[in-house]
Design an enzyme around this catalytic site. Structure first.
Site, PDB file in Angstrom:
ATOM      1  N   GLU A   1       1.237  -0.759  -0.173  1.00  0.00           N
ATOM      2  CA  GLU A   1      -0.063  -0.130   0.092  1.00  0.00           C
ATOM      3  C   GLU A   1       0.955   1.471   0.436  1.00  0.00           C
ATOM      4  O   GLU A   1       1.642   1.388   0.916  1.00  0.00           O
ATOM      5  CB  GLU A   1      -1.195   0.218   1.217  1.00  0.00           C
ATOM      6  CG  GLU A   1      -1.203  -0.937   1.269  1.00  0.00           C
ATOM      7  CD  GLU A   1      -3.147  -1.226  -0.092  1.00  0.00           C
ATOM      8  OE1 GLU A   1      -2.986  -0.200  -0.411  1.00  0.00           O
ATOM      9  OE2 GLU A   1      -2.915  -2.337   0.099  1.00  0.00           O
TER      10      GLU A   1
ATOM     11  N   CYS B   1      -2.880   8.944   3.189  1.00  0.00           N
ATOM     12  CA  CYS B   1      -2.269   7.902   2.048  1.00  0.00           C
ATOM     13  C   CYS B   1      -3.945   8.722   0.292  1.00  0.00           C
ATOM     14  O   CYS B   1      -3.585   8.977  -0.516  1.00  0.00           O
ATOM     15  CB  CYS B   1      -2.017   6.325   1.901  1.00  0.00           C
ATOM     16  SG  CYS B   1      -3.420   6.253   2.329  1.00  0.00           S
TER      17      CYS B   1
END
Ligand code: NAP
Length: 535
Positions: free
Chosen positions: A259, A298
């Protein structure tokens, strides 16, 4: 100086070896609040213990009991919520609302996966898609798919920005699927990660070997990977590449989920104008996404695509929304403060360098990256930065090499990008190389479906804000729901976490079971149960 933080390894808390202890600083005051370092312990032994003891003890619990344990852990964190919020403000520079995003998000994942367990048949393994079927018409041979927990250890490496959601969310899914975990927090969030680990381990609920916490470098953990292990990594694309290419990953075939970073997009539809509620919603969401957790998310919006004629009113409205937040940036423990500092001085230096890069392709329209003086702190103290907005130069919007398409500036920074023709939007979003999320604001169904089709292959999640949803006061695109996948293609890591039951796939081996109908049926009942239990 603060406490020296230990690691929880092979069932006991262990202090760092004296060499290599580093300070953790409060990013608001620059004071040292704790120190940490890698434990004086063999990482290979820690991983072996998880495989030897953890796999069996989790499997023995079965799916239903694991779900109950997740619900109990949600209760443990809920009872400690106020203490955790305070710690998050202290060591993460979070406002109370930012801290809630991390901690309540973690509790939400625990509850979601606990509920999922209540809806499934009980057994040590998970059923795969479908039941037992003849392998071809009138065949006596039957087959079905099963999801077998990998008999290895899940090494979960966290980014600094969500120390609780990242750690607890990853743990919940791996544990429910049936894998033991070694969790490695990033340095800045380690005091919070340690406190959460203390609460989880003191609860007595987690079986032996199910959970360990490893502070310090993650490299020794990777050096001891075995073939059935899983690495669930969250962090920058650059570190993600290192993890993927680690010789032990390559040699063993251990599974890796990355990720990584992401240059997320918001797209304002051609049909909107400033009188439209979706226009106001887009402005509100963008201001929120730029400044929540000081842009250290993010999923934060980095690029805002706006029809060229709408750029002036959108810019004016966005600046109007950011001005009060810039005025209320400072010590996050103060009630009136709306944005705190970045996580560290080093992080601020990186963001300032990123801003210099953006300035070669876009003109600044808001914010002074060198500003000194913030609410409640002395001059020059803390890792503060006010929100900064750029507007792309005309010639740059369509260039894939422009820094705003290419570089993730991990702070309260975004770029307005004008467009004329919506047919370019898929390609322009794709210049980011693959992102976690894109949000479309429009009430024109034709625009929404056309642009959504072009953009969807480049993102892990697509948020549609249309005439109906813009009436709701729902969260903006940065919120990750455990029922939907989290991850994105390409530079975002091509990973996939969460997404309800699909999240467990990362920690399971999909096995095709082939035999007579009787054999397949008997084995299935013993491993995945036979009936769906009621809540
Ligand atoms: P980072 O510098 O890449 O570090 C991430 C983690 O990897 C840290 O725990 C770090 O430990 C560890 N690490 C560093 N080098 C390693 C190595 N050689 N082997 C094993 N582990 C290693 O990222 P960050 O600065 O913490 O986080 C910010 C980045 O994460 C941003 O790019 C953001 O977009 C991304 N992020 C992505 C997601 C997502 O879900 N896609 C979520 C949050 C953040 P140390 O701290 O000890 O160096």
């Amino acid at each position: 100086m603060g406490p020296q933080l230990g690691s929880f390894v092979v069932g006991a808390w262990r202090q760092p070896s004296s060499a290599g202890v580093e300070p953790v600083r409060n990013p608001t005051t620059d004071e040292t609040i704790a120190s940490f370092g890698a434990p004086d312990f063999d990482a290979g032994e820690a991983l072996a213990w998880a495989r030897r003891v953890g796999c069996a003890s989790i499997e023995a619990l079965g799916w239903a009991r694991r779900g109950q344990l997740l619900a109990e852990l949600a209760g443990v964190l809920t009872r400690a919520r106020d203490e955790l919020l305070q710690l998050s403000i202290l060591c993460g520079g979070n406002t109370r609302d930012d801290a809630k995003f991390d901690i309540d998000g973690a509790i939400g994942v625990l509850k979601t996966y606990a509920a999922l367990a209540r809806e499934r048949p009980d057994g040590p393994w998970l059923p795969g898609a479908g039941g037992s079927e003849p392998l071809f018409p009138r065949s006596v041979l039957h087959g079905r798919q099963l999801l077998v927990p990998r008999r290895g250890v899940a090494v979960q490496i966290q980014a600094f920005n969500f120390p609780v959601w990242g750690m607890v969310g990853k743990l919940a899914v791996a544990f429910l699927a049936g894998m033991p975990v070694v969790s490695k927090p990033a340095a800045p969030g380690s005091p919070l990660a340690v406190r959460v680990a203390e609460l989880l381990t003191a609860s007595g609920g987690l079986p032996d070997g199910a959970f360990q916490l490893w502070l310090g470098s993650g490299a020794p953990l990777l050096d001891h990977l075995e073939p059935l292990d899983v690495v669930a990594f969250t962090g920058s694309a650059e570190t993600g590449r290192l993890v993927r290419g680690h010789p032990r990953v390559v040699a063993t075939g251990a599974r890796v989920n990355v990720e990584a970073d992401s240059i997320n997009a918001a797209i304002v539809g051609l049909d909107l104008d400033p009188s439209h509620t979706s226009f106001a919603r887009a402005v509100r969401d963008c201001a929120f996404e730029i400044t929540q957790k000081a842009g250290q998310k993010c999923t934060a919006t980095r690029r805002i695509f706006v029809p060229r004629p709408l750029i002036p009113p959108f810019r004016e409205a966005l600046v109007g929304a950011l001005e009060p937040i810039a005025g209320q940036t400072g010590d996050p423990s103060l009630a009136e403060v709306r944005m705190g500092p970045l996580a560290s001085a080093q992080q601020r230096s990186r963001v300032r360098a990123g801003i210099e890069g953006l300035a070669r392709w876009a003109r600044p329209v808001f914010g002074d990256p060198q500003r000194q003086g913030f609410l409640g702190v002395g001059p020059g103290v803390g890792a503060f930065l006010e929100p900064v907005v750029f507007e792309a130069e005309d010639r740059a919007a369509a260039l894939s090499e422009a820094a705003f398409h290419r570089d993730e500036v991990f702070g309260p920074v975004a770029t307005l990008i004008p467009y004329d023709d919506p047919s370019v939007l898929g390609a322009w979003v794709g210049f980011g190389g693959g992102s976690l999320v894109a949000t479309l604001y429009s009430s024109d169904d034709g625009f929404l479906s056309r642009v959504a089709r072009d953009v969807a292959p480049w993102v892990g999640r697509l948020v549609l804000v249309d005439a109906v949803s813009d009436l709701a006061t729902g969260p903006s695109s940065g919120a990750v729901f455990p029922g939907l996948p989290h991850g994105g293609p390409g530079r975002a890591g091509d990973g996939s976490e969460l997404g309800g039951p699909y999240g467990c796939l990362l920690y399971c081996q999909r096995v095709g079971l082939q035999g007579t109908e009787h054999g397949v049926q008997r084995f299935s009942e013993a491993t995945v149960g036979s009936a769906v239990r009621q809540r």
